[in-house]
Design an enzyme around this catalytic site. Structure first.
Site, PDB file in Angstrom:
ATOM      1  N   ALA A   1       0.817  -1.215   0.000  1.00 58.77           N
ATOM      2  CA  ALA A   1       0.000   0.000   0.000  1.00 58.77           C
ATOM      3  C   ALA A   1       0.858   1.275   0.000  1.00 58.77           C
ATOM      4  CB  ALA A   1      -0.911  -0.007   1.219  1.00 58.77           C
TER       5      ALA A   1
ATOM      6  N   ASP B   1      -6.919   1.235   6.971  1.00 64.15           N
ATOM      7  CA  ASP B   1      -7.025   0.373   8.159  1.00 64.15           C
ATOM      8  C   ASP B   1      -5.769  -0.498   8.237  1.00 64.15           C
ATOM      9  OD1 ASP B   1      -7.853  -1.020  10.367  1.00 64.15           O
ATOM     10  OD2 ASP B   1      -9.306  -2.271   9.314  1.00 64.15           O
TER      11      ASP B   1
ATOM     12  N   CYS C   1      -5.026   0.574  15.053  1.00 67.78           N
ATOM     13  CA  CYS C   1      -5.286  -0.502  16.024  1.00 67.78           C
ATOM     14  C   CYS C   1      -4.055  -0.753  16.891  1.00 67.78           C
ATOM     15  CB  CYS C   1      -5.710  -1.784  15.298  1.00 67.78           C
ATOM     16  SG  CYS C   1      -4.451  -2.440  14.207  1.00 67.78           S
TER      17      CYS C   1
HETATM   18  C1  SAM Z   1      -6.187  -4.441  10.039  1.00 69.13           C
HETATM   19  S1  SAM Z   1      -6.188  -5.427   8.622  1.00 69.13           S
HETATM   20  C2  SAM Z   1      -7.484  -4.732   7.675  1.00 69.13           C
HETATM   21  C3  SAM Z   1      -8.842  -5.211   8.063  1.00 69.13           C
HETATM   22  C4  SAM Z   1      -9.970  -4.816   7.150  1.00 69.13           C
HETATM   23  N1  SAM Z   1     -10.056  -3.397   6.968  1.00 69.13           N
HETATM   24  C5  SAM Z   1     -11.294  -5.342   7.679  1.00 69.13           C
HETATM   25  O1  SAM Z   1     -12.062  -4.552   8.257  1.00 69.13           O
HETATM   26  O2  SAM Z   1     -11.539  -6.554   7.536  1.00 69.13           O
HETATM   27  C6  SAM Z   1      -4.743  -4.957   7.784  1.00 69.13           C
HETATM   28  C7  SAM Z   1      -4.535  -5.553   6.387  1.00 69.13           C
HETATM   29  O3  SAM Z   1      -3.397  -4.919   5.827  1.00 69.13           O
HETATM   30  C8  SAM Z   1      -2.673  -5.851   5.039  1.00 69.13           C
HETATM   31  N2  SAM Z   1      -1.308  -5.273   4.940  1.00 69.13           N
HETATM   32  C9  SAM Z   1      -0.376  -5.162   5.904  1.00 69.13           C
HETATM   33  N3  SAM Z   1       0.687  -4.451   5.482  1.00 69.13           N
HETATM   34  C10 SAM Z   1       0.424  -4.101   4.188  1.00 69.13           C
HETATM   35  C11 SAM Z   1       1.113  -3.361   3.197  1.00 69.13           C
HETATM   36  N4  SAM Z   1       2.315  -2.816   3.459  1.00 69.13           N
HETATM   37  N5  SAM Z   1       0.535  -3.204   1.999  1.00 69.13           N
HETATM   38  C12 SAM Z   1      -0.680  -3.735   1.729  1.00 69.13           C
HETATM   39  N6  SAM Z   1      -1.389  -4.442   2.629  1.00 69.13           N
HETATM   40  C13 SAM Z   1      -0.854  -4.633   3.848  1.00 69.13           C
HETATM   41  C14 SAM Z   1      -2.821  -7.166   5.749  1.00 69.13           C
HETATM   42  O4  SAM Z   1      -2.688  -8.231   4.831  1.00 69.13           O
HETATM   43  C15 SAM Z   1      -4.256  -7.028   6.321  1.00 69.13           C
HETATM   44  O5  SAM Z   1      -5.168  -7.627   5.448  1.00 69.13           O
END
Ligand code: SAM
Length: 390
Positions: free
Chosen positions: A272, A292, A332
């Site tokens: 991201a 998120d 979080c």
């Molecule tokens: C807190 S969760 C999101 C939960 C989601 N918004 C929900 O309500 O179900 C964080 C997400 O970020 C993804 N993630 C972590 N680091 C990332 C990065 N650098 N780039 C893209 N995705 C990432 C993880 O795979 C995870 O699915």
């Protein structure tokens, strides 16, 4: 039962906090193995509580009760029924919710989520792991579930001297469990993150419905598309989802299709941070961006890193927003307080020459209780902000 004597009583412990740190213990009588139950006494020798001990952890004892009572199935039954009672009036519009939220329900080391007829359990400490049989017996009695899946995986297990374990420990069920939330269909992915879904965003996600009509949206760190589904339910024109987990995006696709949103979304498997930079360079803009991210710090030691992470990602999100636009942003990371999170957002507004107005604020839903006497139970911050040029 081994006896642990406190060095002194502090306000935190007296006020109901269940953690006894190594340096708060005066002496110990009797032998124990890590994970065993111990009785805890005040410095004057009077009974203080009962908990479990682990020398591998700085939190040497986690208290389960302040009463001199047996820690058996009946104890767990009472605790779980109390937790259920709290949720009865407060958890709405869903057939999935968190039944037990560890310290927040006075059961440190235990997480139980319910997805329709199935339970997913997580044991995060050695002490609770040793009480597993009693916990499971009481869950079977209360819920009569079709299956119980154990998903005890994560770095916290290693710290406690435990290995990861996951699998069905009672009955059987699908890898993707269907459930409903806010009138939408979802799937909990047992091979995915957390217990399969992020139930803690249920009420926050519902709030975005009111802001998405006709909007072109971006759901960053989407996991299986919880926010994306709510945005589309609110009438969003299009949602782009970004996550670096390919599996999460595959499940997101299934969920969005189940809800009839074909042709209204795009899935991008990428980092991201990098992709937001590319969007900014290419002049790509959105009406609404959801952020998120995962937790950026497991302890206060990495607080500065976490702050940098939040600043960076919120900056990049504001840059790809139309002005006026809407930023939906959450954190979080438990060690980042709401005050700190707001300070970071103010810095972002200064750097981007914008004004941020709070349209809605959220937090943890009532099935992830915040106990004021245990500040560590409070971790989720959430804002829906109007972003305008200064
Ligand atoms: C807190 S969760 C999101 C939960 C989601 N918004 C929900 O309500 O179900 C964080 C997400 O970020 C993804 N993630 C972590 N680091 C990332 C990065 N650098 N780039 C893209 N995705 C990432 C993880 O795979 C995870 O699915």
């Amino acid at each position: 039962m081994p006896k642990v004597f406190l060095k002194k009583l502090n306000a935190r412990l007296q006020g109901g906090h269940p953690w006894i740190y190594e340096n708060e213990i005066g002496r110990v009588e009797g032998d124990y193995e890590n994970g065993d139950l111990v009785d805890v006494f005040r410095p004057d020798g009077s009974f203080f509580g009962k908990g479990y001990v682990n020398d591998r952890s700085l939190i040497r004892v986690r208290l389960l009760t302040r009463k001199n009572e047996k820690i058996d199935e009946v104890f767990f039954e009472e605790r779980i029924k109390r937790a259920l009672e709290l949720r009865k009036r407060l958890v709405k519009d869903t057939d999935a919710f968190r039944v037990v939220h560890s310290e927040g329900d006075f059961l440190p080391g235990l997480v139980v989520d319910k997805y329709r007829d199935y339970l997913v359990v997580q044991f995060t400490t050695l002490g609770m792991e040793k009480l597993k049989e009693k916990v499971i017996d009481s869950l079977l009695k209360i819920f009569e579930p079709a299956g119980i899946y154990e998903k005890s995986v994560g770095s916290f297990r290693e710290k406690e001297g435990l290995q990861d374990f996951e699998g069905w420990i009672y009955g059987n069920g699908p890898e993707l469990i269907e459930f409903e939330m806010n009138g939408l269909k979802f799937l909990a992915d047992l091979k995915g993150q957390k217990t399969g879904a992020f139930l803690d965003q249920r009420e926050n996600a519902r709030m975005v419905i009111d802001f998405s009509d006709g909007k072109v949206c971006l759901d960053v760190f989407s996991y299986t598309g919880n926010f994306a589904a709510h945005l589309l339910r609110g009438g969003a024109k299009h949602v782009t989802l970004i996550d670096y987990s390919e599996r999460a995006l595959e499940v997101a696709k299934e969920i969005l299709m189940m809800n009839g949103f074909e042709g209204k979304f795009e899935l991008i498997n990428a980092n991201a941070f990098d992709l937001l930079k590319v969007f900014d360079k290419d002049g790509k803009v959105f009406d609404l961006v959801v952020l998120d991210p995962p937790s950026f710090a497991k302890s206060a030691k990495s607080l500065e890193n976490a702050k940098r992470g939040y600043k960076e990602v919120n900056l990049r999100a504001v840059r790809v927003l139309k002005k006026p636009g809407i930023l939906v942003t959450s954190s979080c990371t438990q060690v980042v307080s709401e005050e700190t999170f707001k300070e970071i957002l103010v810095e972002v507004s200064q750097d981007t020459k914008t004004i941020l107005t709070v349209l809605k604020r959220g937090g943890q839903p009532s099935d992830h209780p915040v106990t004021l006497n245990i500040p560590e139970t409070n971790y989720l911050k959430f804002f829906i902000l109007q972003v305008e040029k200064r």
